[in-house]
Design a protein around this motif. Sequence first.
Motif, PDB file in Angstrom:
ATOM      1  N   ASP A 133      -3.391  15.680  -0.097  1.00 39.88           N
ATOM      2  CA  ASP A 133      -4.049  15.687   1.214  1.00 39.88           C
ATOM      3  C   ASP A 133      -4.357  14.273   1.699  1.00 39.88           C
ATOM      4  O   ASP A 133      -4.100  13.937   2.846  1.00 39.88           O
ATOM      5  N   SER A 134      -4.973  13.482   0.828  1.00 40.62           N
ATOM      6  CA  SER A 134      -5.455  12.161   1.232  1.00 40.62           C
ATOM      7  C   SER A 134      -5.192  11.136   0.137  1.00 40.62           C
ATOM      8  O   SER A 134      -5.079  11.485  -1.036  1.00 40.62           O
ATOM      9  N   PHE A 135      -5.169   9.872   0.552  1.00 41.28           N
ATOM     10  CA  PHE A 135      -5.005   8.751  -0.366  1.00 41.28           C
ATOM     11  C   PHE A 135      -6.171   7.792  -0.142  1.00 41.28           C
ATOM     12  O   PHE A 135      -6.556   7.519   0.997  1.00 41.28           O
ATOM     13  N   TYR A 136      -6.750   7.294  -1.235  1.00 43.85           N
ATOM     14  CA  TYR A 136      -7.883   6.372  -1.159  1.00 43.85           C
ATOM     15  C   TYR A 136      -7.613   5.159  -2.036  1.00 43.85           C
ATOM     16  O   TYR A 136      -6.886   5.241  -3.015  1.00 43.85           O
ATOM     17  N   THR A 137      -8.242   4.078  -1.685  1.00 41.19           N
ATOM     18  CA  THR A 137      -8.191   2.884  -2.517  1.00 41.19           C
ATOM     19  C   THR A 137      -9.574   2.261  -2.553  1.00 41.19           C
ATOM     20  O   THR A 137     -10.322   2.322  -1.574  1.00 41.19           O
ATOM     21  N   SER A 138      -9.933   1.715  -3.699  1.00 42.39           N
ATOM     22  CA  SER A 138     -11.207   0.996  -3.812  1.00 42.39           C
ATOM     23  C   SER A 138     -10.978  -0.226  -4.688  1.00 42.39           C
ATOM     24  O   SER A 138     -10.185  -0.199  -5.623  1.00 42.39           O
ATOM     25  N   ASN A 139     -11.689  -1.285  -4.360  1.00 39.72           N
ATOM     26  CA  ASN A 139     -11.507  -2.537  -5.080  1.00 39.72           C
ATOM     27  C   ASN A 139     -12.823  -3.285  -5.144  1.00 39.72           C
ATOM     28  O   ASN A 139     -13.064  -4.198  -4.374  1.00 39.72           O
ATOM     29  N   LEU A 140     -13.657  -2.870  -6.036  1.00 38.79           N
ATOM     30  CA  LEU A 140     -14.904  -3.591  -6.321  1.00 38.79           C
ATOM     31  C   LEU A 140     -14.885  -3.930  -7.800  1.00 38.79           C
ATOM     32  O   LEU A 140     -15.325  -3.159  -8.630  1.00 38.79           O
ATOM     33  N   GLY A 141     -14.342  -5.071  -8.128  1.00 35.47           N
ATOM     34  CA  GLY A 141     -14.211  -5.459  -9.528  1.00 35.47           C
ATOM     35  C   GLY A 141     -12.899  -4.974 -10.102  1.00 35.47           C
ATOM     36  O   GLY A 141     -12.056  -5.755 -10.485  1.00 35.47           O
ATOM     37  N   LYS A 142     -12.701  -3.670 -10.150  1.00 41.18           N
ATOM     38  CA  LYS A 142     -11.451  -3.065 -10.598  1.00 41.18           C
ATOM     39  C   LYS A 142     -10.848  -2.297  -9.431  1.00 41.18           C
ATOM     40  O   LYS A 142     -11.571  -1.749  -8.604  1.00 41.18           O
ATOM     41  N   THR A 143      -9.531  -2.244  -9.408  1.00 42.34           N
ATOM     42  CA  THR A 143      -8.859  -1.516  -8.326  1.00 42.34           C
ATOM     43  C   THR A 143      -8.477  -0.119  -8.805  1.00 42.34           C
ATOM     44  O   THR A 143      -7.919   0.051  -9.889  1.00 42.34           O
ATOM     45  N   TYR A 144      -8.815   0.861  -7.978  1.00 43.44           N
ATOM     46  CA  TYR A 144      -8.466   2.254  -8.243  1.00 43.44           C
ATOM     47  C   TYR A 144      -7.767   2.831  -7.020  1.00 43.44           C
ATOM     48  O   TYR A 144      -8.157   2.569  -5.891  1.00 43.44           O
ATOM     49  N   MET A 157       0.833  -1.199   0.000  1.00 42.99           N
ATOM     50  CA  MET A 157       0.000   0.000   0.000  1.00 42.99           C
ATOM     51  C   MET A 157       0.874   1.259   0.000  1.00 42.99           C
ATOM     52  O   MET A 157       0.520   2.265  -0.630  1.00 42.99           O
ATOM     53  N   THR A 158       2.013   1.211   0.653  1.00 39.93           N
ATOM     54  CA  THR A 158       2.936   2.350   0.650  1.00 39.93           C
ATOM     55  C   THR A 158       3.477   2.585  -0.755  1.00 39.93           C
ATOM     56  O   THR A 158       3.563   3.731  -1.206  1.00 39.93           O
ATOM     57  N   ILE A 159       3.813   1.519  -1.450  1.00 39.82           N
ATOM     58  CA  ILE A 159       4.291   1.627  -2.830  1.00 39.82           C
ATOM     59  C   ILE A 159       3.188   2.178  -3.727  1.00 39.82           C
ATOM     60  O   ILE A 159       3.428   3.077  -4.544  1.00 39.82           O
ATOM     61  N   ALA A 160       1.960   1.669  -3.573  1.00 39.61           N
ATOM     62  CA  ALA A 160       0.828   2.142  -4.386  1.00 39.61           C
ATOM     63  C   ALA A 160       0.582   3.629  -4.153  1.00 39.61           C
ATOM     64  O   ALA A 160       0.338   4.386  -5.106  1.00 39.61           O
TER      65      ALA A 160
END
Length: 168
Positions: free
Chosen positions: A62-73, A41-44
């Motif tokens: 300011d912020s970092f987000y991740t989502s993974n529903l089917g495709k990862t963003y 996650m640090t690398i991403a």
Amino acid sequence: MQRHRRVKKQSYVKISWIVIAVILILCFTFFIIMHTAERPMTIARGQTETIAKKYAGLRDVDSFYTSNLGKTYYSVSGVDNKNKNVYVIVAKKGGTVTVINRNSGITEQQAKNVIQRQKHPAKLNGIGLTLIKSKPYWVASYMNSKGNLCFTTISFKNGSIYRSIENI
């Protein structure tokens, strides 16, 4: 008699050193495991920030987000070179970059408020930006009152619930 006391005292000292050594080894092992687990996650995050700065002109993050529903963003929020508040969404596969003006939709906090009002979660696990048919959405992960995992997708534009997956 005196020799017997010295032997007892020396054995306590040896046991104390062994206990201290075991505790230090356990702490070091825990640190290594946590560092290894957080590394992807640090690398991403670093790669996403670099892409956002290079292709979207992001100046401050300011912020970092991740989502993974089917495709990862992966996404970041911040200020660009034109002093506009933006979100930059980067697809994990393909690296497609989408820049969205923060003022054109609801904020992270507003999305959390929608979840609180309409779903009444026991615990909110996380929230992130995603793209569905090239349109931005907030995806919230939470535990419901029964302790089941749930996901709710909220429209970035108007804050309406697009889809819910409940009781996983």
